[in-house]
Design an enzyme around this catalytic site. Structure first.
Site, short mmCIF file in Angstrom:
data_model
loop_
_atom_site.label_atom_id
_atom_site.label_comp_id
_atom_site.label_asym_id
_atom_site.label_seq_id
_atom_site.Cartn_x
_atom_site.Cartn_y
_atom_site.Cartn_z
N SER A 175 -47.16 14.10 -42.99
CA SER A 175 -46.38 15.31 -42.73
C SER A 175 -46.80 15.88 -41.38
O SER A 175 -47.91 15.58 -40.90
CB SER A 175 -46.70 16.35 -43.82
OG SER A 175 -46.13 17.61 -43.53
N TYR A 190 -52.55 21.16 -49.51
CA TYR A 190 -51.58 20.15 -49.08
C TYR A 190 -52.00 19.57 -47.72
O TYR A 190 -52.04 18.36 -47.53
CB TYR A 190 -50.20 20.80 -48.99
CG TYR A 190 -49.10 19.87 -48.52
CD1 TYR A 190 -48.57 18.91 -49.38
CD2 TYR A 190 -48.57 19.96 -47.24
CE1 TYR A 190 -47.55 18.07 -48.98
CE2 TYR A 190 -47.55 19.12 -46.81
CZ TYR A 190 -47.05 18.17 -47.68
OH TYR A 190 -46.03 17.34 -47.27
P1 NDP Z 1 -39.09 15.58 -53.30
O1 NDP Z 1 -39.77 16.64 -54.09
O2 NDP Z 1 -37.61 15.51 -53.33
O3 NDP Z 1 -39.66 14.14 -53.70
C1 NDP Z 1 -40.99 13.94 -54.10
C2 NDP Z 1 -41.02 12.65 -54.89
O4 NDP Z 1 -42.38 12.39 -55.28
C3 NDP Z 1 -40.18 12.73 -56.15
O5 NDP Z 1 -39.46 11.52 -56.28
C4 NDP Z 1 -41.22 12.85 -57.26
O6 NDP Z 1 -40.71 12.22 -58.42
C5 NDP Z 1 -42.37 12.06 -56.65
N1 NDP Z 1 -43.67 12.38 -57.24
C6 NDP Z 1 -44.35 13.54 -57.16
N2 NDP Z 1 -45.51 13.43 -57.84
C7 NDP Z 1 -45.55 12.19 -58.35
C8 NDP Z 1 -46.48 11.48 -59.13
N3 NDP Z 1 -47.62 12.05 -59.58
N4 NDP Z 1 -46.21 10.19 -59.46
C9 NDP Z 1 -45.07 9.61 -59.04
N5 NDP Z 1 -44.15 10.23 -58.29
C10 NDP Z 1 -44.39 11.51 -57.96
O7 NDP Z 1 -39.61 15.79 -51.82
P2 NDP Z 1 -39.58 14.88 -50.51
O8 NDP Z 1 -38.60 13.78 -50.61
O9 NDP Z 1 -39.47 15.83 -49.38
O10 NDP Z 1 -41.07 14.31 -50.51
C11 NDP Z 1 -41.40 13.00 -50.13
C12 NDP Z 1 -42.65 13.04 -49.28
O11 NDP Z 1 -42.35 13.72 -48.06
C13 NDP Z 1 -43.83 13.79 -49.91
O12 NDP Z 1 -45.01 13.05 -49.70
C14 NDP Z 1 -43.88 15.09 -49.11
O13 NDP Z 1 -45.16 15.63 -49.07
C15 NDP Z 1 -43.41 14.60 -47.76
N6 NDP Z 1 -42.91 15.62 -46.84
C16 NDP Z 1 -41.82 16.39 -47.16
C17 NDP Z 1 -41.36 17.35 -46.26
C18 NDP Z 1 -40.20 18.24 -46.56
O14 NDP Z 1 -39.97 19.21 -45.83
N7 NDP Z 1 -39.39 17.95 -47.57
C19 NDP Z 1 -42.04 17.56 -44.96
C20 NDP Z 1 -43.14 16.68 -44.73
C21 NDP Z 1 -43.55 15.76 -45.64
P3 NDP Z 1 -40.97 12.63 -59.94
O15 NDP Z 1 -41.02 14.13 -59.99
O16 NDP Z 1 -39.79 12.04 -60.66
O17 NDP Z 1 -42.25 11.98 -60.29
#
Ligand code: NDP
Length: 244
Positions: free
Chosen positions: A141, A154
């Site tokens: 990030s 985070y």
């Molecule tokens: P979302 O919340 O849409 O997606 C997060 C995903 O992670 C979901 O599919 C969730 O699925 C999965 N997840 C979370 N915890 C677990 C776990 N313990 N085991 C398996 N899967 C897990 O957000 P984003 O698409 O934005 O996030 C993707 C990445 O991007 C993350 O690492 C986030 O930190 C990073 N990011 C996002 C930003 C933003 O502004 N959106 C900015 C910078 C980085 P489920 O709940 O079904 O398990």
């Protein structure tokens, strides 16, 4: 633009049930990649796999659970015999000034964002060995480069991922395994779920935030480079996001 043919490559995408992971799955399948979709929400994964057809399978997995991660990569080995891309994308973030933050939320954040990356990477390495152009791409990030008030734990996990990748790149580079980072700024996804939806919406709107596809394109760009080319790091942010 010169891009390698990705047809029949095999990718594991963590966090494929929404946001960036879902967009990455769609784009990789368009490029001919066979994708293994993982996350905890089974119904979401199965609906996406059904939509993507034969190129996708869903294996629900909590990346913070060591046994589930082992089972995931055992299934990948049995089904495909190896792996070309691990996209470590699953992650969570809980907003709170550190003094008011809850230890159980630190735990959940560290378990998913750091241990999840370590566990998946550890299990994937044997499957990536000997595959030309093999790659580990992890979503850190902008918050892995700059601290942001309210997001300290985070930040700690994402900074840790950056350091881990810098060392891992030096260990795996000589074997031809590419170790890469994608560092997004604000993206329109479900992320930030303990912040009121209207606050996240306003922030994303004011920044003209990225769409998940913008980040997915960075992944495909780096993965589709020739096997000797490592795009080590892509920091991609909305042009209007001038501070972290
Ligand atoms: P979302 O919340 O849409 O997606 C997060 C995903 O992670 C979901 O599919 C969730 O699925 C999965 N997840 C979370 N915890 C677990 C776990 N313990 N085991 C398996 N899967 C897990 O957000 P984003 O698409 O934005 O996030 C993707 C990445 O991007 C993350 O690492 C986030 O930190 C990073 N990011 C996002 C930003 C933003 O502004 N959106 C900015 C910078 C980085 P489920 O709940 O079904 O398990």
């Amino acid at each position: 633009m010169k891009m390698e043919d990705l047809t029949n490559k095999v990718a594991v995408i963590t966090g494929a049930s929404s946001g960036i992971g879902e967009a990455a799955a769609r784009l990789l399948v368009q490029e001919g990649v066979r994708v293994v979709l993982t996350a905890r929400r089974r119904e979401r994964l199965e609906a996406l796999a059904a939509e993507l057809g034969d190129a996708a399978i869903a294996i629900p997995t909590d990346v913070s659970d060591p046994e589930q991660v082992q089972a995931l990569f055992s299934q990948v080995r049995e089904r495909f015999g190896g792996l070309d891309l691990l996209f470590n994308n699953a992650g969570v973030g809980y907003h709170a000034p550190f003094a008011d933050s809850k230890p159980e939320e630190w735990q959940r954040t560290i378990d998913a964002n750091l241990y999840g990356v370590l566990r998946c990477t550890h299990a994937a390495i044997p499957l990536l060995k000997g595959r030309p152009g093999a790659m580990i791409s992890t979503v850190s990030s902008v918050g892995g480069r700059y601290g942001i008030a309210g997001w300290s734990v985070y930040n700690a996990t994402k900074f840790a991922v950056v350091g881990f990748h810098d060392a891992l790149r030096k260990e795996l580079g000589p074997e031809g395994i590419r170790v890469a980072l994608i560092e997004p700024g604000a993206v329109w996804t479900e992320w930030g779920h303990n912040v009121p939806a209207e606050v996240m919406h306003e922030r994303r709107e004011s920044l003209d935030a990225l769409h998940p596809e913008d980040v997915a394109q960075a992944l495909v760009y780096s993965f589709a480079q020739p096997a000797n080319v490592l795009v080590e790091e892509i920091l991609v942010r909305p042009v209007r996001q001038i501070s972290p």
